[in-house]
Design a protein around this motif. Structure first.
Motif, PDB file in Angstrom:
ATOM      1  N   THR A 100     -12.396  -1.141   2.716  1.00  0.00           N
ATOM      2  CA  THR A 100     -13.133  -1.699   1.586  1.00  0.00           C
ATOM      3  C   THR A 100     -15.044  -1.258   1.808  1.00  0.00           C
ATOM      4  O   THR A 100     -15.142  -0.501   2.340  1.00  0.00           O
ATOM      5  N   ARG A 101     -15.026  -0.642   0.305  1.00  0.00           N
ATOM      6  CA  ARG A 101     -16.643  -0.277   0.616  1.00  0.00           C
ATOM      7  C   ARG A 101     -17.142  -1.073  -0.110  1.00  0.00           C
ATOM      8  O   ARG A 101     -18.550  -1.652  -0.189  1.00  0.00           O
ATOM      9  N   THR A 102     -16.985  -1.662  -1.969  1.00  0.00           N
ATOM     10  CA  THR A 102     -17.690  -3.265  -2.335  1.00  0.00           C
ATOM     11  C   THR A 102     -16.826  -4.843  -1.630  1.00  0.00           C
ATOM     12  O   THR A 102     -15.970  -4.973  -2.331  1.00  0.00           O
ATOM     13  N   VAL A 103     -17.900  -5.283  -1.602  1.00  0.00           N
ATOM     14  CA  VAL A 103     -17.451  -6.717  -1.517  1.00  0.00           C
ATOM     15  C   VAL A 103     -18.409  -8.118  -2.320  1.00  0.00           C
ATOM     16  O   VAL A 103     -19.556  -7.580  -2.619  1.00  0.00           O
ATOM     17  N   ASP A 177     -13.425  -4.607  -4.809  1.00  0.00           N
ATOM     18  CA  ASP A 177     -12.464  -4.174  -3.217  1.00  0.00           C
ATOM     19  C   ASP A 177     -12.092  -5.292  -2.347  1.00  0.00           C
ATOM     20  O   ASP A 177     -10.839  -5.961  -2.365  1.00  0.00           O
ATOM     21  N   CYS A 178     -13.354  -6.056  -1.877  1.00  0.00           N
ATOM     22  CA  CYS A 178     -12.627  -7.505  -1.979  1.00  0.00           C
ATOM     23  C   CYS A 178     -13.864  -8.543  -2.337  1.00  0.00           C
ATOM     24  O   CYS A 178     -14.757  -8.362  -2.378  1.00  0.00           O
ATOM     25  N   LYS A 225      -8.695  -5.450  -4.473  1.00  0.00           N
ATOM     26  CA  LYS A 225      -8.116  -5.127  -3.068  1.00  0.00           C
ATOM     27  C   LYS A 225      -6.948  -6.919  -2.444  1.00  0.00           C
ATOM     28  O   LYS A 225      -5.866  -7.249  -2.375  1.00  0.00           O
ATOM     29  N   ARG A 226      -8.409  -6.957  -1.948  1.00  0.00           N
ATOM     30  CA  ARG A 226      -7.979  -8.591  -1.360  1.00  0.00           C
ATOM     31  C   ARG A 226      -9.233  -9.785  -1.237  1.00  0.00           C
ATOM     32  O   ARG A 226     -10.023  -9.551  -1.795  1.00  0.00           O
ATOM     33  N   VAL A 227      -8.810 -10.657  -1.265  1.00  0.00           N
ATOM     34  CA  VAL A 227      -9.339 -11.758  -1.019  1.00  0.00           C
ATOM     35  C   VAL A 227      -9.335 -12.492   0.372  1.00  0.00           C
ATOM     36  O   VAL A 227      -8.256 -12.361   1.191  1.00  0.00           O
TER      37      VAL A 227
END
Length: 258
Positions: A100-103, A177-178, A225-227
């Motif tokens: 993950t890079r961006t949140v 990403d997340c 990609k994900r939560v």
């Protein structure tokens, strides 16, 4: 840093205690659409007061008035690294994912998790629905930007958006990403000595998150990609059975992969 001004509706006033330039206090009261008291009146009908003390914007209630107030603490919590980027070793880091890079933190609150995520080196966007919390956050992020290590490394504080997270997530130009969610769940017991004052005040200001299921659905649509959902250990998983979970102290991080 981007603040979308929204009037605050509730029991709040701004207090100018006679120290320094009154203009920022006047501007703050005008942005929030709340009364401004110049000097403390004998009786205050509002439950909460906002004021600058020692150069920090603080939130007071009657219990906190002589104790200094609540504010966005930009210092690492006990056990967290002060280096940047901090090692990605704890349960939260494992939940966010190695690639993950961006949140996006869609429920920023007092920003303690947000700041930990930021210090671990992720590219972070913060969303906060409460205009009051957004003012406290903006003040905290401004203080963060002034720290020596931030300036030495030429870092900018997280971007901050104020408004309905569901609407903001749906309008994102690129999927992060997340997406990180830390909604307020009803307490296990009505009164608990373990409940932090900051969480009690936040609950009094905002109430429980009645739309957390809708927020989760929006996050699943908007995430790349994900939560990740932070939950107390007694709560049922917000989105049903997660792809994986990481256990912390009295809480867990549920991961939903897309």
């Amino acid at each position: 840093m981007n603040i979308i001004n929204q009037p605050y509706v509730g029991q709040l006033a701004v207090l100018y205690e006679g120290h320094g330039d009154p203009l920022p206090f006047q501007q703050l009261a005008a942005r929030l659409g709340v009364p401004l008291y110049q000097g403390l009146p004998k009786e205050i009908p509002e439950a909460f007061l906002l004021t600058w003390r020692d150069g920090i914007l603080k939130l007071l209630d009657r219990e906190l008035f002589k104790k200094g107030g609540l504010f966005v603490d930009i210092e690492p919590r006990s056990g967290e690294q002060r280096s940047w980027p901090a090692p990605k070793q704890d349960a939260l880091a494992h939940a966010l994912g190695r690639k993950t890079r961006t949140v996006v933190d869609a429920t920023t609150g007092w920003a303690q998790d947000s700041l930990h995520i930021f210090r671990m080196g992720y590219e972070l966007l913060c969303i906060e629905r409460s205009p009051v919390m957004a003012e406290l956050l903006a003040d905290g992020f401004m203080r963060l930007a002034g720290l020596d290590w931030m300036q030495r490394l030429n870092l900018e504080p997280p971007c901050l958006l104020t408004g309905n997270a569901i609407e903001i997530l749906m309008a994102l130009e690129a999927p992060p990403d997340c997406i990180y969610l830390d909604p307020m769940f009803p307490p296990k017991r009505k009164k608990s000595a373990l409940t932090k004052k900051s969480m009690v005040v936040l609950r009094d200001l905002l109430g429980n998150d009645q739309d957390k299921e809708q927020l989760f659905e929006a996050a699943m649509k908007a995430a790349g990609k994900r939560v990740v959902v932070k939950s107390p250990d007694y709560a049922e998983p917000l989105g049903g059975k997660p792809s994986e979970s990481f256990q912390g102290k009295l809480l867990r991080f549920d991961v939903y992969l897309k």
